[in-house]
Design a protein around this motif. Structure first.
Motif, mmCIF file in Angstrom:
data_model
loop_
_atom_site.group_PDB
_atom_site.id
_atom_site.type_symbol
_atom_site.label_atom_id
_atom_site.label_comp_id
_atom_site.label_asym_id
_atom_site.label_seq_id
_atom_site.Cartn_x
_atom_site.Cartn_y
_atom_site.Cartn_z
ATOM 1 N N UNK A 239 0.838 -1.204 0.000
ATOM 2 C CA UNK A 239 0.000 0.000 0.000
ATOM 3 C C UNK A 239 0.876 1.259 0.000
ATOM 4 N N UNK A 240 1.796 1.319 0.946
ATOM 5 C CA UNK A 240 2.671 2.486 1.081
ATOM 6 C C UNK A 240 3.614 2.587 -0.122
ATOM 7 N N UNK A 241 4.211 1.436 -0.506
ATOM 8 C CA UNK A 241 5.195 1.434 -1.601
ATOM 9 C C UNK A 241 4.556 1.846 -2.925
ATOM 10 N N UNK A 242 3.376 1.305 -3.226
ATOM 11 C CA UNK A 242 2.721 1.611 -4.507
ATOM 12 C C UNK A 242 2.332 3.086 -4.587
ATOM 13 N N UNK A 243 1.803 3.623 -3.480
ATOM 14 C CA UNK A 243 1.449 5.051 -3.465
ATOM 15 C C UNK A 243 2.685 5.918 -3.690
ATOM 16 N N UNK A 250 4.412 10.939 -10.926
ATOM 17 C CA UNK A 250 3.640 12.131 -11.255
ATOM 18 C C UNK A 250 2.141 11.992 -11.073
ATOM 19 N N UNK A 251 1.683 10.866 -10.517
ATOM 20 C CA UNK A 251 0.253 10.675 -10.245
ATOM 21 C C UNK A 251 -0.015 11.007 -8.780
ATOM 22 N N UNK A 252 -1.110 11.693 -8.534
ATOM 23 C CA UNK A 252 -1.448 12.066 -7.163
ATOM 24 C C UNK A 252 -2.126 10.869 -6.481
ATOM 25 N N UNK A 253 -1.454 10.328 -5.458
ATOM 26 C CA UNK A 253 -1.959 9.114 -4.809
ATOM 27 C C UNK A 253 -1.844 9.228 -3.292
ATOM 28 N N UNK A 254 -2.855 8.713 -2.603
ATOM 29 C CA UNK A 254 -2.812 8.542 -1.153
ATOM 30 C C UNK A 254 -3.084 7.071 -0.863
ATOM 31 N N UNK A 255 -2.930 6.666 0.395
ATOM 32 C CA UNK A 255 -3.149 5.256 0.704
ATOM 33 C C UNK A 255 -4.002 5.089 1.961
ATOM 34 N N UNK A 256 -4.532 3.875 2.109
ATOM 35 C CA UNK A 256 -5.478 3.586 3.204
ATOM 36 C C UNK A 256 -5.311 2.120 3.600
ATOM 37 N N UNK A 279 -5.806 8.976 -7.008
ATOM 38 C CA UNK A 279 -5.712 7.539 -6.740
ATOM 39 C C UNK A 279 -5.747 7.241 -5.246
ATOM 40 N N UNK A 280 -6.557 6.267 -4.878
ATOM 41 C CA UNK A 280 -6.531 5.699 -3.530
ATOM 42 C C UNK A 280 -5.922 4.302 -3.643
ATOM 43 N N UNK A 281 -4.750 4.110 -3.030
ATOM 44 C CA UNK A 281 -4.142 2.774 -2.961
ATOM 45 C C UNK A 281 -4.560 2.178 -1.627
ATOM 46 N N UNK A 282 -5.127 0.978 -1.653
ATOM 47 C CA UNK A 282 -5.771 0.483 -0.428
ATOM 48 C C UNK A 282 -5.682 -1.026 -0.287
ATOM 49 N N UNK A 283 -5.730 -1.464 0.958
ATOM 50 C CA UNK A 283 -5.971 -2.868 1.250
ATOM 51 C C UNK A 283 -7.488 -3.061 1.319
ATOM 52 N N UNK A 284 -7.916 -4.296 1.609
ATOM 53 C CA UNK A 284 -9.366 -4.532 1.663
ATOM 54 C C UNK A 284 -10.021 -3.882 2.877
ATOM 55 N N UNK A 285 -9.225 -3.192 3.724
ATOM 56 C CA UNK A 285 -9.816 -2.414 4.820
ATOM 57 C C UNK A 285 -10.612 -1.225 4.281
#
Length: 631
Positions: A239-243, A250-256, A279-285
């Motif tokens: 999650x953290x690495x991909x964001x 250059x893509x605006x991404x946050x994670x959850x 972009x929201x990068x996320x686990x199934x949470x």
């Protein structure tokens, strides 16, 4: 009394029901037991909330997830409907007070977890409430063949004897035909009226792309579709690495993920909801109660656990009925190792008994004792002490939790996060001046290579084991570095609480639940096989494959999935492209990205041509993601 449409307009501000909400509501109002199978986003909660509001008394809602209960209660309270929940962590007195409020406080909804129904005194108190309907949410948990079975759900059927004239409504978004039959049988539903909404999503294009360069293809997808997107990954680190990688591109991404603080979750969620980030990068949470209508793309960059979860997560795209995309990126390497990794993670009866016995020893619980005792618990420390593999042990403890043998109060998470504030050359200088600290410091740097770049969750027990130093020395050293401002250090007070729900009876306890373990393991294997079949079958429409899994036979090709698009393009292009790829590979090994740059075709066309060549064993892919001709 207001009618259904008036209730819908007054509280939910909608002018009409979606199909088949109105028919389901009428079935409940007619006193019929009802089964509603509606895909994610279909508005299941309305189906029991509206009829509950139309009648005197209150609805009893049984739900397995605290997050789901909280979300529904928050939403009801926002529209001035009184709702209350009985979840874990409450004392007997607190529960008693809440039930008094239900009886005398004009509440309309009481949410309970299935485990709470195992307490006879709670059942006795509920029996005295004026219940107008009983709703079983996420009803697939009732079935031993469901993807999230919880034996505590089997107790729900006893409510039939307590409330013989009260209608039951069972609701789920994902159930195969076998699961549907089992739900009806286990809940003892009386001649239920069954409503099934098709799983077909006519505006959602299902895409499966085999690629050894996922990040590159992900960037192309996001560039082509700049609207809001969700990227699902398997764990917090991904999650953290991909964001971070997407932001660097250059893509605006946050994670959850589940380990974030509430403040960080809300902050990241708000940035994505108001579209200050794409972009929201996320686990199934991530996903419970999320209803953002204009999500254009949902991408899974790792294989999902099962098609039920995949369908629900993919279904968060295109809720505005505009065309949207559900993309699964696969790599040959993960397809080949997926089953092996799953089997290594599944606990058998022998391992389950081992974990249970060591757990009792760890907390010094004597035979015949332990019920109701509560302990602070660290999964990492426990696994380090007994040399247990963490993921397999986690699965075993989760299973014991679902069986009601133990209770786990919250997610497992690391207690300490750190990040180096000084540059690497300063760290090397420090080691030369403090040789006594060198082994622990080197162990941290080898174990957590990203510790210079971002706050990193750290397991002190693991560092102690690897470095051969006592854990107390590791903790003391971290504190010293923090005081010297070499690192930023955060210590979180979030160890799991573990509760023993039963007395210790060793083999007797495990023998009682082991048959469920065997069924669960077999079910997980079957579900993974279905995922692998979906990911590797490039000869059929992807939408048809999903619909068939959920029991819908004879559907038509969707015309817009990855398979259908390739079919539409016809075979005219394929021989030329294949020939050009083979010509280039005669002289050198190339990645899919390099082939695309050389040939000028779209990434998807390159990928499918490569997949055809791989399946026919004309080429092979190497560990560095380059393709080579087979000799």
């Amino acid at each position: 009394m207001l009618d259904a449409i008036q209730i819908l307009q007054k509280y939910w501000k909608h002018d009409r029901f979606r199909k088949p909400q109105e028919q389901i509501i009428q079935s409940v109002l007619d006193g019929q037991d009802t089964f509603a199978l509606m895909p994610t986003g279909g508005g299941k909660s309305i189906c029991f909330q509206v009829p509950a509001m139309m009648q005197p008394g209150m609805a009893l809602v049984i739900s397995p997830l605290v997050a789901l209960m909280k979300d529904q209660i928050d939403n009801l309270q926002k529209i001035d409907i009184k709702a209350i929940s009985i979840t874990g962590g409450l004392s007997t007195d607190e529960i008693s007070d809440l039930l008094d409020n239900c009886q005398f406080g004009n509440y309309k909804f009481l949410y309970v977890s299935p485990e709470r129904l195992q307490s006879d005194w709670i059942l006795e108190r509920i029996k005295n409430l004026r219940i107008n309907l009983i709703a079983i949410d996420e009803a697939h948990c009732v079935s031993q063949w469901g993807h999230d079975f919880r034996p505590a759900y089997l107790k729900i059927a006893t409510l039939k004897t307590l409330f013989p004239k009260v209608p039951f409504i069972a609701l789920t978004a994902s159930a195969t035909p076998r699961v549907q039959e089992d739900i009806i049988e286990q809940l003892k539903l009386n001649k239920p009226i069954v409503f099934k909404k098709s799983f077909a999503r006519e505006n959602l294009a299902y895409m499966v792309y085999p690629t050894e360069d996922k990040l590159f293809l992900l960037g192309q997808i996001l560039q082509k579709n700049p609207e809001p997107s969700i990227i699902y990954v398997r764990n917090r680190k991904s999650c953290v690495d991909t964001a971070a990688q997407l932001n660097a591109m250059g893509y605006r991404a946050v994670y959850y993920h589940g380990g974030l603080s509430r403040k960080d979750k809300e902050q990241n969620m708000n940035r994505w909801m108001d579209e200050s980030t794409q972009v929201m990068v996320a686990t199934n949470a991530f996903g419970m109660g999320i209803d953002k209508a204009n999500v254009k793309t949902v991408v899974h960059i790792q294989l999902p656990d099962n098609l039920e979860n995949y369908y629900q997560e993919a279904g968060r795209a295109g809720r505005n009925n505009q065309k949207a995309f559900a993309v699964l990126l696969t790599a040959t390497s993960e397809i080949q190792t997926a089953k092996q990794q799953l089997l290594a993670m599944l606990p058998d009866k022998k391992f389950l008994l081992q974990v249970y016995l060591k757990l009792c020893s760890y907390f010094q619980v004597a035979y015949g004792e332990g019920i109701g005792e509560v302990f602070a618990f660290s999964l990492n420390t426990f696994c380090t002490k007994y040399n247990f593999p963490i993921l397999k042990t986690y699965q075993a403890l989760q299973f014991l939790d679902r069986q009601g043998v133990i209770g786990l109060s919250q997610e497992f998470s690391e207690k300490i996060t750190l990040q180096f504030l000084i540059e690497s050359r300063e760290v090397i200088r420090y080691m030369s001046l403090n040789p006594a600290d060198e082994e622990i410091l080197l162990t941290i740097l080898r174990t957590y290579p990203g510790v210079y770049d971002l706050p990193t969750a750290l397991n002190p027990a693991l560092i102690a084991k690897k470095s051969g130093a006592p854990e107390s020395d590791v903790l003391a050293l971290l504190e010293k570095w923090h005081k010297r401002e070499m690192i930023s250090l955060q210590s979180k007070n979030n160890d799991t609480q573990l509760i023993f729900h039963e007395i210790r009876e060793d083999e007797k306890t495990i023998n009682r639940v082991s048959r469920f373990l065997e069924m669960q393991n077999q079910r997980k294997i079957e579900q993974l096989d279905a995922v692998l079949a979906y990911a590797t079958n490039h000869q059929h429409c992807k939408s048809e494959q999903l619909l068939e899994y959920f029991g819908e036979k004879g559907s038509q090709s969707c015309g817009m999935c990855s398979y259908c698009i390739q079919q539409k393009k016809g075979m005219d292009q394929e021989p030329n492209l294949t020939r050009e790829i083979l010509e280039l590979l005669k002289s050198e090994k190339l990645s899919s990205r390099e082939l695309q740059n050389r040939l000028g075709y779209e990434a998807n066309d390159i990928i499918f041509a490569l997949q055809t060549l791989l399946e026919n064993e004309i080429i092979s892919v190497q560990a560095n993601s380059q393709y080579t001709l087979n000799k």
